[in-house]
Scaffold this active site. Structure first.
Site, PDB file in Angstrom:
ATOM      1  N   PRO A   2       0.829  -1.208   0.000  1.00 20.87           N
ATOM      2  CA  PRO A   2       0.000   0.000   0.000  1.00 20.87           C
ATOM      3  C   PRO A   2       0.866   1.262   0.000  1.00 20.87           C
ATOM      4  O   PRO A   2       1.813   1.376   0.776  1.00 20.87           O
ATOM      5  CB  PRO A   2      -0.791  -0.127   1.310  1.00 20.87           C
ATOM      6  CG  PRO A   2      -0.802  -1.586   1.596  1.00 20.87           C
ATOM      7  CD  PRO A   2       0.524  -2.100   1.118  1.00 20.87           C
ATOM      8  N   GLU A   3       0.562   2.176  -0.903  1.00 22.44           N
ATOM      9  CA  GLU A   3       1.292   3.435  -0.982  1.00 22.44           C
ATOM     10  C   GLU A   3       0.446   4.549  -0.368  1.00 22.44           C
ATOM     11  O   GLU A   3      -0.662   4.310   0.113  1.00 22.44           O
ATOM     12  CB  GLU A   3       1.638   3.733  -2.438  1.00 22.44           C
ATOM     13  CG  GLU A   3       2.560   2.708  -3.084  1.00 22.44           C
ATOM     14  CD  GLU A   3       3.987   2.771  -2.568  1.00 22.44           C
ATOM     15  OE1 GLU A   3       4.317   3.702  -1.810  1.00 22.44           O
ATOM     16  OE2 GLU A   3       4.787   1.875  -2.915  1.00 22.44           O
ATOM     17  N   HIS A  91      -5.508 -14.925   9.340  1.00 21.95           N
ATOM     18  CA  HIS A  91      -4.551 -13.843   9.540  1.00 21.95           C
ATOM     19  C   HIS A  91      -5.190 -12.577  10.122  1.00 21.95           C
ATOM     20  O   HIS A  91      -4.679 -11.480   9.923  1.00 21.95           O
ATOM     21  CB  HIS A  91      -3.844 -13.525   8.223  1.00 21.95           C
ATOM     22  CG  HIS A  91      -3.115 -14.706   7.640  1.00 21.95           C
ATOM     23  ND1 HIS A  91      -2.005 -15.254   8.244  1.00 21.95           N
ATOM     24  CD2 HIS A  91      -3.369 -15.445   6.529  1.00 21.95           C
ATOM     25  CE1 HIS A  91      -1.575 -16.280   7.510  1.00 21.95           C
ATOM     26  NE2 HIS A  91      -2.387 -16.419   6.478  1.00 21.95           N
ATOM     27  N   ARG A 110       1.252 -11.467   5.745  1.00 26.12           N
ATOM     28  CA  ARG A 110       2.720 -11.519   5.756  1.00 26.12           C
ATOM     29  C   ARG A 110       3.330 -10.974   7.049  1.00 26.12           C
ATOM     30  O   ARG A 110       4.522 -11.051   7.260  1.00 26.12           O
ATOM     31  CB  ARG A 110       3.279 -10.770   4.539  1.00 26.12           C
ATOM     32  CG  ARG A 110       2.793 -11.351   3.223  1.00 26.12           C
ATOM     33  CD  ARG A 110       3.463 -10.728   2.025  1.00 26.12           C
ATOM     34  NE  ARG A 110       4.874 -11.091   1.945  1.00 26.12           N
ATOM     35  CZ  ARG A 110       5.666 -10.731   0.944  1.00 26.12           C
ATOM     36  NH1 ARG A 110       5.173  -9.998  -0.047  1.00 26.12           N
ATOM     37  NH2 ARG A 110       6.928 -11.092   0.923  1.00 26.12           N
ATOM     38  N   ARG A 152      23.978  17.261  -4.680  1.00 28.12           N
ATOM     39  CA  ARG A 152      23.700  15.828  -4.703  1.00 28.12           C
ATOM     40  C   ARG A 152      23.910  15.260  -6.102  1.00 28.12           C
ATOM     41  O   ARG A 152      23.388  15.783  -7.076  1.00 28.12           O
ATOM     42  CB  ARG A 152      22.262  15.546  -4.248  1.00 28.12           C
ATOM     43  CG  ARG A 152      21.974  15.981  -2.829  1.00 28.12           C
ATOM     44  CD  ARG A 152      20.788  15.225  -2.296  1.00 28.12           C
ATOM     45  NE  ARG A 152      20.385  15.700  -0.979  1.00 28.12           N
ATOM     46  CZ  ARG A 152      19.738  14.958  -0.101  1.00 28.12           C
ATOM     47  NH1 ARG A 152      19.440  13.704  -0.388  1.00 28.12           N
ATOM     48  NH2 ARG A 152      19.387  15.446   1.076  1.00 28.12           N
TER      49      ARG A 152
END
Length: 271
Positions: A2-3, A91, A110, A152
């Site tokens: 999930p973002e 789960h 997981r 950078r």
């Protein structure tokens, strides 16, 4: 995994059913998540009134009148609301029974997710203190990204995926935003102008806002459903389209590996 848009959609789906309600009791069936759930977590949360559900990066912060619970969905976690007597699946690791009669249930095959507790300001927590600004905030702008990029040599794509620089810009969103801004993902971050960083921050905001908006229109039912907003069916310009024609110029979409992540771009449209 999930973002940010998926986590924000989860927050929006759950907030109306959590805010203002009291956690009557909690059950932790599996304490061995990414980090162990505290032995006395159930005691801490029982009787707490939920004041606000907030998102910080990909963390959900449940502010209560006793402290703050910090959720992370990990790679496979989800939160949904069920009836207290609903069948417990293999789960289903955590339940919070609310005074509304609903039960907030955490499912994580997981076990890379997490449930933590803090009595202090969550912004000072070790997991959150080092994080950069939110990408949809006013603080995140071209001037900011230009300033932090000076000197950078790293690729600009890895810069914007660094949570210490800005949070929540995952692989898909980084590739798509760089395409919209016309910037090659492997350009050295310190060589990009202030004006181009302005276009990039605008593109990041556009891509994320569109993803969140689409999640809102296709929001799955968080009551009795699976609690997963899923990934958003936006039309992708470059991500995952290696060898296909660029929607803008017709040339082939290319790919490369940056920071051990697949990266997609158009050689003609991005420089």
């Amino acid at each position: 995994m999930p973002e940010l848009p998926e986590v924000e959609t989860t927050r929006r789906g759950l907030a109306p059913h959590l805010e203002g309600h009291t956690v009557c009791s909690a059950t932790v069936r599996q304490r061995r998540l990414r980090w162990p759930v505290e032995p006395d977590f159930e005691r801490r949360i029982a009787g707490a009134r939920i004041l606000k559900l907030e998102r910080r990066a990909k963390y959900l912060l449940v502010h209560t009148d006793r402290g703050c619970a910090i959720w992370h969905l990990g790679m496979s976690g989800s939160l949904r609301l069920v009836e207290p007597g609903a069948e417990v699946r293999k789960h289903d690791h955590v339940d919070w029974v609310l005074d509304s009669g609903l039960c907030l249930r955490f499912h994580d095959p997981r076990r890379f997710g997490a449930l933590l507790w803090t009595d202090s300001d969550p912004a000072a927590h070790d997991l959150l203190a080092h994080l950069g600004p939110e990408p949809l905030s006013e603080e995140f702008c071209g001037d900011y990204l230009f300033r932090v990029s000076r000197g950078r040599r790293q690729a600009v794509k890895t810069l914007i995926m660094d949570g210490r620089v800005v949070v929540g810009v995952g692989n898909i969103y980084a590739s798509e935003s760089l395409f919209l801004a016309g910037i090659r993902p492997d350009r050295a971050a310190g060589t990009i102008s202030r004006a181009r960083y302005g276009r990039l921050t605008d593109a990041i905001k556009q891509v994320l806002a569109r993803s969140i908006e689409q999640g809102g229109t296709t929001l799955r039912d968080f009551i009795g459903g699976d609690g997963k907003p899923g990934y958003f069916a936006q039309q992708l310009n470059v991500y995952g389209r290696t060898g296909e024609r660029c929607r803008q110029c017709g040339g082939p979409v290319r790919d490369m590996v940056l920071g051990q992540r697949s990266t997609f771009f158009c050689r003609r449209c991005q420089r």
